[in-house]
Design a protein around this motif. Structure first.
Motif, PDB file in Angstrom:
ATOM      1  N   LEU A 108       0.824  -1.209   0.000  1.00 15.04           N
ATOM      2  CA  LEU A 108       0.000   0.000   0.000  1.00 15.04           C
ATOM      3  C   LEU A 108       0.858   1.260   0.000  1.00 15.04           C
ATOM      4  O   LEU A 108       1.598   1.524   0.956  1.00 15.04           O
ATOM      5  N   ASP A 109       0.747   2.027  -1.071  1.00  9.82           N
ATOM      6  CA  ASP A 109       1.332   3.360  -1.131  1.00  9.82           C
ATOM      7  C   ASP A 109       0.419   4.307  -0.347  1.00  9.82           C
ATOM      8  O   ASP A 109      -0.716   3.950   0.021  1.00  9.82           O
ATOM      9  N   ALA A 143      -0.987  -1.453  -4.799  1.00  7.47           N
ATOM     10  CA  ALA A 143      -1.719  -0.213  -5.071  1.00  7.47           C
ATOM     11  C   ALA A 143      -0.759   0.962  -4.970  1.00  7.47           C
ATOM     12  O   ALA A 143      -0.260   1.269  -3.885  1.00  7.47           O
ATOM     13  N   ASP A 144      -0.513   1.603  -6.099  1.00  6.71           N
ATOM     14  CA  ASP A 144       0.408   2.744  -6.150  1.00  6.71           C
ATOM     15  C   ASP A 144       0.008   3.619  -7.324  1.00  6.71           C
ATOM     16  O   ASP A 144      -0.281   3.109  -8.415  1.00  6.71           O
ATOM     17  N   ASP A 145      -0.008   4.919  -7.112  1.00  8.15           N
ATOM     18  CA  ASP A 145      -0.482   5.821  -8.156  1.00  8.15           C
ATOM     19  C   ASP A 145       0.544   6.108  -9.240  1.00  8.15           C
ATOM     20  O   ASP A 145       0.204   6.683 -10.279  1.00  8.15           O
ATOM     21  N   LEU A 156       1.457  -0.392 -15.947  1.00  6.60           N
ATOM     22  CA  LEU A 156       0.192  -0.636 -16.632  1.00  6.60           C
ATOM     23  C   LEU A 156       0.350  -1.562 -17.824  1.00  6.60           C
ATOM     24  O   LEU A 156      -0.626  -2.125 -18.322  1.00  6.60           O
ATOM     25  N   TYR A 157       1.556  -1.689 -18.327  1.00  8.80           N
ATOM     26  CA  TYR A 157       1.832  -2.540 -19.491  1.00  8.80           C
ATOM     27  C   TYR A 157       3.344  -2.780 -19.537  1.00  8.80           C
ATOM     28  O   TYR A 157       4.102  -2.223 -18.724  1.00  8.80           O
ATOM     29  N   GLY A 158       3.769  -3.611 -20.472  1.00  8.41           N
ATOM     30  CA  GLY A 158       5.195  -3.852 -20.651  1.00  8.41           C
ATOM     31  C   GLY A 158       5.683  -5.114 -19.965  1.00  8.41           C
ATOM     32  O   GLY A 158       4.915  -5.876 -19.367  1.00  8.41           O
ATOM     33  N   GLU A 159       6.992  -5.341 -20.036  1.00  8.21           N
ATOM     34  CA  GLU A 159       7.585  -6.579 -19.545  1.00  8.21           C
ATOM     35  C   GLU A 159       7.399  -6.766 -18.038  1.00  8.21           C
ATOM     36  O   GLU A 159       7.102  -7.872 -17.576  1.00  8.21           O
ATOM     37  N   LEU A 169      -2.647  -8.702  -8.434  1.00 12.17           N
ATOM     38  CA  LEU A 169      -3.623  -7.688  -8.814  1.00 12.17           C
ATOM     39  C   LEU A 169      -2.922  -6.345  -8.701  1.00 12.17           C
ATOM     40  O   LEU A 169      -2.439  -5.972  -7.626  1.00 12.17           O
ATOM     41  N   LEU A 170      -2.845  -5.622  -9.824  1.00 13.68           N
ATOM     42  CA  LEU A 170      -2.155  -4.338  -9.856  1.00 13.68           C
ATOM     43  C   LEU A 170      -3.179  -3.220  -9.985  1.00 13.68           C
ATOM     44  O   LEU A 170      -4.027  -3.241 -10.878  1.00 13.68           O
ATOM     45  N   ILE A 171      -3.110  -2.245  -9.084  1.00 10.43           N
ATOM     46  CA  ILE A 171      -4.070  -1.138  -9.064  1.00 10.43           C
ATOM     47  C   ILE A 171      -3.300   0.170  -9.070  1.00 10.43           C
ATOM     48  O   ILE A 171      -2.455   0.423  -8.199  1.00 10.43           O
ATOM     49  N   ARG A 172      -3.590   1.001 -10.047  1.00 16.46           N
ATOM     50  CA  ARG A 172      -2.942   2.314 -10.167  1.00 16.46           C
ATOM     51  C   ARG A 172      -4.026   3.390 -10.172  1.00 16.46           C
ATOM     52  O   ARG A 172      -4.518   3.798 -11.221  1.00 16.46           O
ATOM     53  N   PRO A 173      -4.420   3.887  -9.003  1.00 22.47           N
ATOM     54  CA  PRO A 173      -5.519   4.856  -8.943  1.00 22.47           C
ATOM     55  C   PRO A 173      -5.084   6.233  -9.428  1.00 22.47           C
ATOM     56  O   PRO A 173      -3.889   6.537  -9.518  1.00 22.47           O
TER      57      PRO A 173
END
Length: 281
Positions: A122-123, A230-232, A237-240, A252-256
């Motif tokens: 958690l960020d 979870a980190d803004d 979001l994409y890539g290797e 599970l990756l969350i970028r709010p």
């Protein structure tokens, strides 16, 4: 004279067999051993012992095991109350213990350490602390300081409630993964959270912090845990790197959005992922 141990794994291992000195009391046995190592964040109290003894006494006339009452076992009972602080070192030691357990040294399963829940890295800034957090209620405001100055923080109380509930229920293990790690005790007091693990403990920023966060995410997966991150800004979001982390459906990756931080739908995603991880084992 308390027996000394080389690692928390040894202490926990002995805690399992501590029923020979504390009959039936797995939690207190392991906790007392951990306390002798100085790795508990608070001493085990008479209340802890009473609750554990009462619970286990009630189990004697049932077919339930202690893991039915403490869903993720002794370790999680300690983590969820903040008595034991999670982190990369403990992950490694528990992974080592699992490998040791599979050799069946004692001729019986170590039933009080079933699968641990996903780790939520958690960020804070742009994730919990946000300028317009929403959640259909006015935000609250408070202050925390680093080594140089004091900062004003804004957050949605309902978000804090959800985070606290997810951790205490055992669905996830919340772990700070933020440039606030070195000062996270202030956040725990401000938001009435239990003592949580830290992905790292150094006072770092910028590129150094970005690398430390990614290292922490990789470590969670390497240790055999499922990952929620979870980190803004640092969540890919994409890539290797993105593809590496989500491989096998274990992350599970969350970028709010930084201005609003985590929203109710994000917490719903976290809960769904965690419940599936629990059912899948």
């Amino acid at each position: 004279m308390p027996q000394t141990h080389t690692s928390p794994v040894d202490a926990l291992r002995d805690g399992y067999h501590a029923e020979s000195y504390w009959p039936g009391d797995y939690l207190t046995g392991a906790a007392l051993h951990l306390n002798t190592l100085g790795i508990l964040n608070r001493p085990i109290t008479d209340h802890d012992r009473t609750v554990t003894e009462t619970t286990l006494t009630g189990l004697r006339d049932t077919d339930l095991d202690v893991t039915d009452v403490f869903p993720f076992g002794t370790v999680w009972a300690l983590l969820s109350t903040g008595a034991l602080r999670g982190g990369p070192d403990l992950d490694t030691q528990l992974a080592d213990w699992r490998r040791w357990e599979e050799t069946d040294h004692y001729g019986e399963p170590l039933t009080f350490l079933p699968s641990l829940p996903p780790v939520l890295l958690l960020d804070v800034d742009g994730v919990v602390n946000a300028s317009t957090p929403g959640w259909s209620a006015p935000p609250r405001k408070g202050y925390a300081s680093d080594s140089t100055r004091e900062y004003a923080l804004r957050w949605a109380p309902a978000l804090i409630d959800r985070i606290r509930s997810l951790h205490k229920s055992g669905l996830v293990e919340v772990r700070w993964c933020t440039t606030w790690c070195a000062y996270a005790d202030q956040l725990e007091r401000l938001w009435a959270l239990p003592t949580l693990g830290r992905a790292f403990t150094d006072d770092i920023n910028g590129h150094t912090a970005a690398l430390a966060k990614l290292t922490a995410a990789r470590h969670v997966l390497t240790a055999g845990r499922r990952l929620i991150w979870a980190d803004d800004s640092e969540v890919p979001l994409y890539g290797e790197v993105h593809d590496e982390l989500i491989e096998g459906g274990r992350a599970l990756l969350i970028r709010p959005k930084a201005s609003t931080g985590l929203q109710p739908e994000h917490l719903d995603q976290i809960e769904v992922f965690a419940r599936k991880a629990t059912s899948d084992g």
